[in-house]
Design a protein around this motif. Sequence first.
Motif, PDB file in Angstrom:
ATOM      1  N   UNK A  31       0.845  -1.192   0.000  1.00 44.52           N
ATOM      2  CA  UNK A  31       0.000   0.000   0.000  1.00 44.52           C
ATOM      3  C   UNK A  31       0.880   1.241   0.000  1.00 44.52           C
ATOM      4  N   UNK A  32       0.485   2.241  -0.756  1.00 46.84           N
ATOM      5  CA  UNK A  32       1.226   3.483  -0.831  1.00 46.84           C
ATOM      6  C   UNK A  32       0.239   4.615  -1.056  1.00 46.84           C
ATOM      7  N   UNK A  33       0.490   5.784  -0.490  1.00 49.85           N
ATOM      8  CA  UNK A  33      -0.419   6.914  -0.611  1.00 49.85           C
ATOM      9  C   UNK A  33       0.150   7.931  -1.602  1.00 49.85           C
ATOM     10  N   UNK A  34      -0.708   8.426  -2.491  1.00 47.55           N
ATOM     11  CA  UNK A  34      -0.343   9.412  -3.489  1.00 47.55           C
ATOM     12  C   UNK A  34      -1.246  10.621  -3.343  1.00 47.55           C
ATOM     13  N   UNK A  35      -0.851  11.763  -3.926  1.00 47.92           N
ATOM     14  CA  UNK A  35      -1.747  12.922  -3.980  1.00 47.92           C
ATOM     15  C   UNK A  35      -2.942  12.608  -4.855  1.00 47.92           C
ATOM     16  N   UNK A  36      -4.069  13.246  -4.557  1.00 49.05           N
ATOM     17  CA  UNK A  36      -5.292  13.033  -5.308  1.00 49.05           C
ATOM     18  C   UNK A  36      -5.156  13.617  -6.718  1.00 49.05           C
ATOM     19  N   UNK A  37      -5.486  12.834  -7.711  1.00 55.44           N
ATOM     20  CA  UNK A  37      -5.490  13.271  -9.102  1.00 55.44           C
ATOM     21  C   UNK A  37      -6.452  12.377  -9.854  1.00 55.44           C
ATOM     22  N   UNK A  38      -6.710  12.689 -11.090  1.00 57.71           N
ATOM     23  CA  UNK A  38      -7.609  11.862 -11.885  1.00 57.71           C
ATOM     24  C   UNK A  38      -6.858  10.661 -12.447  1.00 57.71           C
ATOM     25  N   UNK A  39      -7.262   9.479 -12.065  1.00 59.73           N
ATOM     26  CA  UNK A  39      -6.707   8.246 -12.613  1.00 59.73           C
ATOM     27  C   UNK A  39      -7.809   7.632 -13.462  1.00 59.73           C
ATOM     28  N   UNK A  40      -7.527   7.470 -14.733  1.00 58.90           N
ATOM     29  CA  UNK A  40      -8.559   7.071 -15.688  1.00 58.90           C
ATOM     30  C   UNK A  40      -8.379   5.641 -16.160  1.00 58.90           C
ATOM     31  N   UNK A  41      -9.479   4.994 -16.488  1.00 56.70           N
ATOM     32  CA  UNK A  41      -9.440   3.660 -17.072  1.00 56.70           C
ATOM     33  C   UNK A  41      -9.305   3.773 -18.597  1.00 56.70           C
ATOM     34  N   UNK A  42      -9.355   2.641 -19.289  1.00 55.89           N
ATOM     35  CA  UNK A  42      -9.155   2.619 -20.746  1.00 55.89           C
ATOM     36  C   UNK A  42     -10.165   3.487 -21.489  1.00 55.89           C
ATOM     37  N   UNK A  43     -11.435   3.334 -21.168  1.00 52.74           N
ATOM     38  CA  UNK A  43     -12.477   4.074 -21.891  1.00 52.74           C
ATOM     39  C   UNK A  43     -12.336   5.576 -21.651  1.00 52.74           C
ATOM     40  N   UNK A  44     -12.144   5.962 -20.390  1.00 50.95           N
ATOM     41  CA  UNK A  44     -11.994   7.383 -20.083  1.00 50.95           C
ATOM     42  C   UNK A  44     -10.696   7.952 -20.661  1.00 50.95           C
ATOM     43  N   UNK A  45      -9.646   7.143 -20.686  1.00 52.13           N
ATOM     44  CA  UNK A  45      -8.387   7.584 -21.299  1.00 52.13           C
ATOM     45  C   UNK A  45      -8.616   7.935 -22.769  1.00 52.13           C
ATOM     46  N   UNK A  46      -9.296   7.063 -23.493  1.00 51.46           N
ATOM     47  CA  UNK A  46      -9.570   7.310 -24.905  1.00 51.46           C
ATOM     48  C   UNK A  46     -10.427   8.561 -25.088  1.00 51.46           C
ATOM     49  N   UNK A  47     -11.453   8.719 -24.266  1.00 56.55           N
ATOM     50  CA  UNK A  47     -12.308   9.912 -24.349  1.00 56.55           C
ATOM     51  C   UNK A  47     -11.507  11.187 -24.120  1.00 56.55           C
ATOM     52  N   UNK A  48     -10.586  11.152 -23.159  1.00 59.03           N
ATOM     53  CA  UNK A  48      -9.774  12.337 -22.881  1.00 59.03           C
ATOM     54  C   UNK A  48      -8.811  12.614 -24.032  1.00 59.03           C
ATOM     55  N   UNK A  49      -8.256  11.582 -24.645  1.00 58.46           N
ATOM     56  CA  UNK A  49      -7.385  11.795 -25.812  1.00 58.46           C
ATOM     57  C   UNK A  49      -8.173  12.511 -26.916  1.00 58.46           C
TER      58      UNK A  49
END
Length: 169
Positions: A31-49
Amino acid sequence: MYTQIKGLVKITVIAKNGIRKRIKKNNKIAKKTFNLMDILNRIDTYRVILKIIAEANESLVLISPYVKLNNELKKCFVNCKAKNKTLIFREQINYDDYKFLQSVGFSLVRNFDLHSKIYLNHNEILFSSMNLYDYSITNNLESSVLLQQNEVKESSLKVIQEILKNIRK
């Protein structure tokens, strides 16, 4: 798998030895903690591209080692209003896609050391695992991180500019 905790995201690694596993709530695997950001899946990645391409009006830079265009991407490229369009790739692009990209005003740069997948316009930067490749878009397990350029620290922008400078060599 992630959960929001007071402005941070706790991300649990769910792959071990390349095999995806279902993890129970109390399992203690890396387990590791990161700053909050948008992590996208395949479908959302394509939409954002597609969104990054559609909203580009100054410059558009697409960095993808592998390129095989589908009709939706081609239509988006035709309608793209960006004055400066650059595609940086590693592997040979098929002849029809290469000619098409030239016809819609892309500068095409080949770099044999390329592994990064970065998509950016004047407003957004997407760091992704997804290539601009039809198979990746429809089949692969992909993820990405979306950043607004006004959220990126000046020092981080310099790193991105350095990456772009080295890739173009």
